[in-house]
Design an enzyme around this catalytic site. Structure first.
Site, PDB file in Angstrom:
ATOM      1  N   SER A  37       0.801  -1.229   0.000  1.00 50.13           N
ATOM      2  CA  SER A  37       0.000   0.000   0.000  1.00 50.13           C
ATOM      3  C   SER A  37       0.829   1.273   0.000  1.00 50.13           C
ATOM      4  O   SER A  37       0.311   2.348  -0.311  1.00 50.13           O
ATOM      5  CB  SER A  37      -0.948   0.013   1.203  1.00 50.13           C
ATOM      6  OG  SER A  37      -0.231  -0.121   2.417  1.00 50.13           O
ATOM      7  N   ASP A 328      -2.546   8.537   7.541  1.00 48.10           N
ATOM      8  CA  ASP A 328      -3.537   7.741   8.255  1.00 48.10           C
ATOM      9  C   ASP A 328      -2.820   6.852   9.272  1.00 48.10           C
ATOM     10  O   ASP A 328      -1.679   7.136   9.639  1.00 48.10           O
ATOM     11  CB  ASP A 328      -4.408   6.938   7.283  1.00 48.10           C
ATOM     12  CG  ASP A 328      -3.618   5.940   6.438  1.00 48.10           C
ATOM     13  OD1 ASP A 328      -2.454   5.650   6.772  1.00 48.10           O
ATOM     14  OD2 ASP A 328      -4.171   5.437   5.438  1.00 48.10           O
ATOM     15  N   HIS A 331       0.163   5.044   6.870  1.00 51.53           N
ATOM     16  CA  HIS A 331       0.858   5.586   5.694  1.00 51.53           C
ATOM     17  C   HIS A 331       1.277   7.040   5.879  1.00 51.53           C
ATOM     18  O   HIS A 331       0.634   7.797   6.605  1.00 51.53           O
ATOM     19  CB  HIS A 331      -0.047   5.467   4.463  1.00 51.53           C
ATOM     20  CG  HIS A 331      -0.585   4.095   4.250  1.00 51.53           C
ATOM     21  ND1 HIS A 331      -1.843   3.714   4.668  1.00 51.53           N
ATOM     22  CD2 HIS A 331      -0.030   3.005   3.683  1.00 51.53           C
ATOM     23  CE1 HIS A 331      -2.046   2.445   4.361  1.00 51.53           C
ATOM     24  NE2 HIS A 331      -0.964   1.985   3.759  1.00 51.53           N
TER      25      HIS A 331
END
Length: 364
Positions: A37, A328, A331
């Site tokens: 991600s 977040d 990340h």
């Protein structure tokens, strides 16, 4: 180096040199990205998974809005494409077409890991082995376009390959003891050695597909993410046992870089290590030196440190996003990604990369 000289180098690098590098012909013909991600830009969008970022406020500062990037704006791979001179970002494999492949593709998938079972509790994801299979298809297509495997091989060996795996193998595997058995099967050191051994086999497979200029993305301090701190920390300090595991992985990954570079059978190949752990810790410990104010809480999320639950659909994020290190629960923000890309592309500190930076890698 004297402080004044460091300042002059900073101004030259960030104020003059970089803009000239992103204009004109790209420094490599293509750029291929494998990972999770941290660099996913849309491959999970159509999957049945909780690990997707197709909604606002993800992409709130990105020109196209939410695209599947787990960030308010550009991720590390986006910035690296700009540094390498590409005029557009590298497209995701899931949405690629015939005209895309010669410039490279992004295969990254949120929740993916080195191990096949990693991240399965979150739903579908594209593991590193599956990403390699997707790249094999791409290589075959490039061979068709260019008129043969020899021409494709000559073309691909000039390209840049960025690989970043391992975080989920700890975050969404080993340390989730209620779901995964790996912590009962292996000690942390045993698990790390098994991971590196499998990673080595996967990297060699990529070499067999034509990769010759390869950057391996070291793991950042996962124990300092808002998610882990919200779960384990009572005094807003990083979770040391998680960071210890991460540092062990990075230690063996750096040794792997040496082994690969000293392997005479890997002709014309060069591998480098990107030291995201120390770069991130430097920012976390001295945030004001890099323009940040908040390094322990996420810009978007809920609960302690905004890390108990990650950024939910249409949640209102912080306004001063350039002052936050974490976007977040897991990340980094666009501002943090920009710094990391600059320091690994052309290193001002020797410790940022090993044995040299991406700029010098792509010149080989």
């Amino acid at each position: 180096m004297a402080p004044y000289n460091k300042f002059v180098m900073f101004i030259l690098f960030f104020g003059i040199i970089l803009p000239t590098w992103v204009v004109g012909k790209p420094q490599v013909p293509c750029y291929f990205i494998f990972g999770d991600s941290l660099v996913d830009n849309g491959n999970n969008n159509r999957l049945v998974t909780f690990a997707k970022a197709t909604y606002l406020p993800h992409g709130i500062d990105f020109s196209s809005g939410p695209t599947g990037r787990f960030c308010n704006g550009r991720n590390f791979a986006d910035f690296m494409a700009e540094h390498l001179g590409f005029t557009s970002h590298i497209p995701p494999f899931a949405f690629s077409n015939g005209s895309d492949i010669l410039l490279g593709l992004n295969y990254a998938s949120a929740a993916a890991g080195i191990r096949h079972e990693t991240g399965r509790h979150l739903g579908d994801r594209i593991t590193f082995n599956q990403q390699l299979q997707n790249h094999k298809l791409t290589v075959s297509s490039i061979s068709d376009v260019l008129g043969g495997s020899d021409l494709a091989s000559n073309y691909l060996q000039k390209c840049f390959y960025h690989i970043g795996f391992g975080s989920n193998d700890y975050l969404n595997n080993y340390f989730i003891t209620a779901v995964y058995e790996t912590s009962s099967m292996f000690t942390v050191e045993e698990f790390t050695k098994v991971l590196i051994q499998q990673y080595r086999r996967q990297i060699l497979k990529l070499y067999n597909y034509g990769a010759r200029k390869v950057a391996l993305h070291g793991l950042g301090p996962i124990g300092c993410t808002p998610y882990e701190m919200s779960r384990h920390s009572s005094n807003e300090s990083c979770v040391e046992y998680i960071n210890t595991a991460v540092q062990l992985f990075n230690h063996y990954l750096k040794l792997l870089v040496d082994e690969l570079n000293n392997n005479s059978r890997l002709q014309n190949a060069k591998f480098i290590y990107l030291n995201f752990y120390d770069m991130s810790m430097e920012v976390i410990q001295q945030p004001s030196a890099f323009g940040f104010r908040v390094v322990k809480s996420a810009c978007c999320g809920t609960g302690l440190n905004n890390g108990a639950l990650t950024c939910l659909p249409f949640e209102v994020p912080c306004r001063n996003r350039n002052e936050y290190f974490f976007w977040d629960a897991y990340h980094s923000t666009e501002a943090a990604n920009k710094i990391a890309s600059r320091r690994t592309y052309l290193a001002l500190n020797e410790s940022d990369v090993y044995p040299f930076d991406i700029y010098h890698l792509v010149q080989l």
